[in-house]
Write a protein that holds these residues in place. Structure first.
Motif, short mmCIF file in Angstrom:
data_model
loop_
_atom_site.label_atom_id
_atom_site.label_comp_id
_atom_site.label_asym_id
_atom_site.label_seq_id
_atom_site.Cartn_x
_atom_site.Cartn_y
_atom_site.Cartn_z
N LEU A 103 21.41 -25.85 56.30
CA LEU A 103 21.33 -24.96 55.13
C LEU A 103 22.50 -25.21 54.19
O LEU A 103 23.64 -25.42 54.62
CB LEU A 103 21.34 -23.49 55.56
CG LEU A 103 20.14 -22.98 56.35
CD1 LEU A 103 20.38 -21.55 56.80
CD2 LEU A 103 18.86 -23.07 55.53
N THR A 104 22.21 -25.15 52.91
CA THR A 104 23.28 -25.23 51.91
C THR A 104 23.90 -23.84 51.74
O THR A 104 23.30 -22.82 52.12
CB THR A 104 22.75 -25.72 50.57
OG1 THR A 104 21.86 -24.73 50.04
CG2 THR A 104 22.02 -27.05 50.73
N ARG A 119 24.27 -22.26 48.99
CA ARG A 119 23.46 -21.50 48.04
C ARG A 119 22.27 -20.86 48.75
O ARG A 119 21.89 -19.73 48.44
CB ARG A 119 23.00 -22.40 46.91
CG ARG A 119 24.15 -22.88 46.00
CD ARG A 119 23.62 -23.78 44.90
NE ARG A 119 24.69 -24.21 44.02
CZ ARG A 119 24.52 -25.03 42.97
NH1 ARG A 119 23.30 -25.49 42.71
NH2 ARG A 119 25.54 -25.36 42.22
N GLU A 120 21.67 -21.59 49.68
CA GLU A 120 20.54 -21.05 50.43
C GLU A 120 21.00 -19.89 51.33
O GLU A 120 20.29 -18.88 51.47
CB GLU A 120 19.90 -22.16 51.27
CG GLU A 120 19.20 -23.21 50.41
CD GLU A 120 18.85 -24.46 51.18
OE1 GLU A 120 18.10 -25.31 50.64
OE2 GLU A 120 19.32 -24.61 52.34
N CYS A 128 21.42 -16.74 49.24
CA CYS A 128 20.13 -16.11 48.94
C CYS A 128 19.58 -15.38 50.16
O CYS A 128 19.01 -14.28 50.04
CB CYS A 128 19.13 -17.17 48.46
SG CYS A 128 19.46 -17.77 46.79
N ALA A 148 14.62 -20.24 40.83
CA ALA A 148 15.62 -20.94 41.64
C ALA A 148 15.83 -20.22 42.97
O ALA A 148 16.00 -20.85 44.02
CB ALA A 148 16.93 -21.04 40.87
N VAL A 149 15.81 -18.89 42.91
CA VAL A 149 15.96 -18.12 44.14
C VAL A 149 14.80 -18.39 45.09
O VAL A 149 14.99 -18.63 46.29
CB VAL A 149 16.05 -16.62 43.81
CG1 VAL A 149 16.03 -15.79 45.10
CG2 VAL A 149 17.31 -16.32 43.01
N LYS A 185 12.91 -20.96 45.22
CA LYS A 185 13.00 -22.34 45.72
C LYS A 185 13.99 -22.44 46.88
O LYS A 185 13.71 -23.08 47.90
CB LYS A 185 13.40 -23.28 44.58
CG LYS A 185 13.46 -24.75 45.00
CD LYS A 185 13.82 -25.64 43.81
CE LYS A 185 13.89 -27.12 44.25
NZ LYS A 185 14.22 -28.02 43.11
N ARG A 186 15.14 -21.78 46.72
CA ARG A 186 16.16 -21.83 47.78
C ARG A 186 15.66 -21.14 49.05
O ARG A 186 15.91 -21.60 50.17
CB ARG A 186 17.45 -21.17 47.30
CG ARG A 186 18.13 -21.96 46.16
CD ARG A 186 19.35 -21.24 45.65
NE ARG A 186 19.91 -21.92 44.48
CZ ARG A 186 20.98 -21.50 43.79
NH1 ARG A 186 21.59 -20.38 44.18
NH2 ARG A 186 21.40 -22.17 42.75
N MET A 192 13.20 -23.43 50.77
CA MET A 192 13.89 -24.52 51.46
C MET A 192 14.51 -24.01 52.77
O MET A 192 14.49 -24.71 53.79
CB MET A 192 14.96 -25.10 50.54
CG MET A 192 14.41 -25.87 49.35
SD MET A 192 13.40 -27.30 49.84
CE MET A 192 14.65 -28.28 50.69
N ALA A 193 15.04 -22.77 52.73
CA ALA A 193 15.65 -22.20 53.93
C ALA A 193 14.60 -21.96 55.00
O ALA A 193 14.82 -22.22 56.19
CB ALA A 193 16.36 -20.90 53.58
N SER A 213 10.91 -15.31 54.74
CA SER A 213 12.31 -15.36 54.35
C SER A 213 13.15 -14.37 55.15
O SER A 213 14.33 -14.64 55.43
CB SER A 213 12.45 -15.07 52.85
OG SER A 213 11.79 -16.06 52.09
#
Length: 248
Positions: A10-11, A13-14, A17, A40-41, A43-44, A47-48, A57
Motif C-alpha cells: 500500500l502507498t 496515500r492509499e 484514504c 482520486a479517492v 481510485k486509491r 487500489m487498496a 473498502s
C-alpha cells in the motif's frame, strides 16, 4: 505474513484514504479533507482493495487498522458532532436539581413516616397528653374568668372551682395564681406546698405546657398562662397541674 506483505504494497496515500474511510466518511468528505477529487479517492480505495484482496473498502480499512495496532471505528456519522459544554450543562443541571429535590422530598417523607410510626407505636400516650392538655386549658379558662382583684390588690376567685379533686390534699390536681410582690393563691389540694412558677418562658396570653418532677412522688403535666387583670398593674401567672399519667 501474507497480510503484512499485502499491506507493505500500500502507498501512504492509499493508507490515508483507508484511515478516513474507517471513520465512515464518504469519498466526497475524504476528498474535501485531502483537497483532492473524489475520483482520486475512489481510485486509491479501489487500489487498496485490490492489493489487500478484499471486496469492500471497510474490510481493507480494518485490516490496516489491525496491523497498525488501533481501531478507529466510529459508531456515528461524521456530521454528528459532540455536544458543546453549554449544551451539556443545560441538560445536566436540571437532572442535578431534580435529584436534590427528590432527596429533600424523600427526607421529608421519612420524617413524616417516623412521626406517624412513633404516634402509632404509642397511640394511647399521645391521645392522653392531648386530652389532658385540653382539660388544663378548660381549668385555666375557668380560673381566669373567675379571678378578680380585691380592694387590697390581691387576687381572689369570685366563683371557686367545683371539681373536688382540687380540694383533696395532694391529689395531683392543683392550681395556683401568683404575681411578683403578691401572696400566692393556691388550691386547697396543694396543702402546704406551692407550684414552681416559670419566668419569661411563658409569654403574655399564651399557654405554656411542660412536664414537672417538682414533687418526687408525683409526675405532673403543667400549663401556665400569664394574664393582666383589670384593676392590677402586675402580671398574674395562672398555673394548673394534673398527674402526667391520666387515669382510665
Amino acid at each position: 505474513m501474507e497480510n503484512e506483505e499485502k499491506l507493505a504494497r500500500l502507498t501512504e496515500r492509499e493508507k490515508v484514504c483507508l484511515r478516513h474511510w474507517l471513520q465512515h466518511k464518504s469519498a466526497k468528505e475524504i476528498a474535501a479533507d485531502l483537497h483532492i477529487s473524489h475520483h482520486a479517492v475512489e481510485k486509491r480505495l479501489k487500489m487498496a482493495r485490490t492489493k489487500l484482496g478484499t471486496t469492500s473498502s471497510m474490510a481493507a480499512a480494518r485490516l490496516l487498522s489491525k496491523a497498525e495496532g488501533y481501531d478507529q471505528t466510529v459508531a456515528q456519522a461524521s456530521d454528528l458532532t459532540a455536544p458543546s459544554r453549554q449544551s451539556y450543562s443545560a441538560h445536566i443541571w436540571p437532572l442535578i436539581l431534580g435529584a436534590i429535590a427528590m432527596t429533600f422530598i424523600a427526607a421529608a417523607l421519612l420524617l413524616l413516616l417516623q412521626s406517624a410510626g412513633d404516634e402509632a407505636a404509642h397511640p394511647d400516650t399521645v391521645l392522653q397528653v392531648r386530652q389532658g392538655d385540653e382539660q388544663l386549658d378548660l381549668v385555666l379558662a375557668n380560673l381566669i374568668s373567675s379571678a378578680e382583684i380585691g380592694s387590697n390588690g390581691e387576687v381572689f376567685l369570685a366563683n371557686p372551682l367545683s371539681d373536688q379533686r382540687y380540694l383533696q390534699p395532694q391529689s395531683g390536681y392543683y392550681w395556683q395564681i401568683s404575681a411578683a410582690g403578691h401572696q400566692d393563691l393556691p388550691s386547697r389540694s396543694l396543702w402546704d406546698r406551692t407550684l414552681e412558677v416559670k419566668g419569661s418562658e411563658a409569654s403574655l396570653g399564651k399557654p405554656l405546657y411542660y412536664d414537672s418532677n417538682q414533687f418526687p412522688s408525683q409526675r405532673l403535666r403543667v400549663a401556665q398562662r400569664s394574664i393582666s387583670l383589670p384593676g392590677s398593674d402586675v402580671e398574674w401567672k395562672f398555673i394548673v397541674a394534673r398527674p402526667r399519667e391520666m387515669p382510665d
